[in-house]
Design an enzyme around this catalytic site. Sequence first.
Site, PDB file in Angstrom:
ATOM      1  CG  ASP A   8      -0.364   0.254   2.529  1.00 36.47           C
ATOM      2  OD1 ASP A   8       0.873   0.377   2.611  1.00 36.47           O
ATOM      3  OD2 ASP A   8      -1.121   0.358   3.519  1.00 36.47           O
ATOM      4  CB  CYS A  65       0.938  -2.231   4.787  1.00 29.01           C
ATOM      5  SG  CYS A  65       0.815  -3.171   6.317  1.00 29.01           S
ATOM      6  CB  THR A  67       2.353  -1.883  10.965  1.00 28.00           C
ATOM      7  OG1 THR A  67       1.176  -2.438  10.355  1.00 28.00           O
ATOM      8  CG2 THR A  67       2.034  -0.534  11.585  1.00 28.00           C
ATOM      9  N   GLY A  68       3.191  -3.616   8.321  1.00 30.92           N
ATOM     10  CA  GLY A  68       3.289  -5.017   7.900  1.00 30.92           C
ATOM     11  C   GLY A  68       2.155  -5.853   8.476  1.00 30.92           C
ATOM     12  CB  ILE A  69      -0.003  -5.388  11.433  1.00 30.52           C
ATOM     13  CG1 ILE A  69       1.200  -5.360  12.374  1.00 30.52           C
ATOM     14  CG2 ILE A  69      -1.172  -6.131  12.091  1.00 30.52           C
ATOM     15  CD1 ILE A  69       0.987  -4.518  13.633  1.00 30.52           C
ATOM     16  CG  HIS A  98      11.726 -23.480  12.795  1.00 31.49           C
ATOM     17  ND1 HIS A  98      11.795 -23.210  14.147  1.00 31.49           N
ATOM     18  CD2 HIS A  98      12.957 -23.925  12.438  1.00 31.49           C
ATOM     19  CE1 HIS A  98      13.015 -23.489  14.592  1.00 31.49           C
ATOM     20  NE2 HIS A  98      13.747 -23.919  13.574  1.00 31.49           N
ATOM     21  CG  HIS A 134      10.279 -27.666  11.783  1.00 34.33           C
ATOM     22  ND1 HIS A 134       9.879 -26.960  12.895  1.00 34.33           N
ATOM     23  CD2 HIS A 134      11.624 -27.792  11.877  1.00 34.33           C
ATOM     24  CE1 HIS A 134      10.931 -26.670  13.634  1.00 34.33           C
ATOM     25  NE2 HIS A 134      12.000 -27.168  13.045  1.00 34.33           N
TER      26      HIS A 134
HETATM   27  C1  RB5 Z   1      -2.016   2.941   6.334  1.00 35.38           C
HETATM   28  O1  RB5 Z   1      -2.034   4.211   6.923  1.00 35.38           O
HETATM   29  C2  RB5 Z   1      -1.673   1.874   7.362  1.00 35.38           C
HETATM   30  O2  RB5 Z   1      -2.757   1.676   8.198  1.00 35.38           O
HETATM   31  C3  RB5 Z   1      -1.267   0.614   6.681  1.00 35.38           C
HETATM   32  O3  RB5 Z   1      -0.168   0.861   5.860  1.00 35.38           O
HETATM   33  C4  RB5 Z   1      -0.860  -0.543   7.562  1.00 35.38           C
HETATM   34  O4  RB5 Z   1       0.084  -0.143   8.504  1.00 35.38           O
HETATM   35  C5  RB5 Z   1      -1.946  -1.331   8.151  1.00 35.38           C
HETATM   36  O5  RB5 Z   1      -1.730  -2.331   8.837  1.00 35.38           O
END
Ligand code: RB5
Length: 146
Positions: A8, A65, A67-69, A98, A134
């Site tokens: 993103d 993104c 955070t990558g989350i 693993h 694994h």
């Molecule tokens: C976008 O502002 C942000 O929320 C997205 O890049 C990401 O971190 C979501 O997990």
Amino acid sequence: MKIAIGSDHGGYALKMELIPVIEKLGFEVKDFGCPDEKSVDYPDVAFPVAEAVADGEYARGIVVCGTGIGVSICANKVRGIRCALCTDETMARLTREHNDSNMLALGGRIVGVELAKAIVSTWLTTDFSKGTRHIGRIGKIEKYEA
Ligand code: RB5
């Protein structure tokens, strides 16, 4: 090995730094977007990348993104995907050895560019250990998904 990559807006700058690194390692890479830093919703990129990996069109996928989350949550909803959010090289090595992870998630606002390049290089060049324990654990994930 063909690699699918996507981000993103929060991961765009890091993705653009990573593409030449992946190519230099000898892999073919396709960018699934986004094409610039204009705001987009991370599921709109993460799901197509994950589906392309799950379908077998691409051997591995990398999603970025802020955070990558968000991208890792999306990727892990797709059957057959084992997406690992990594913040250091040890995680990158161990998730390949693993978990046989087939996708990597990174936070463009969390990890520095040089660290991210090292994470990607390690993740792309580390083999699954194929250890019995694994294989058994991954089998349990696949059984749950089925
Ligand atoms: C976008 O502002 C942000 O929320 C997205 O890049 C990401 O971190 C979501 O997990």
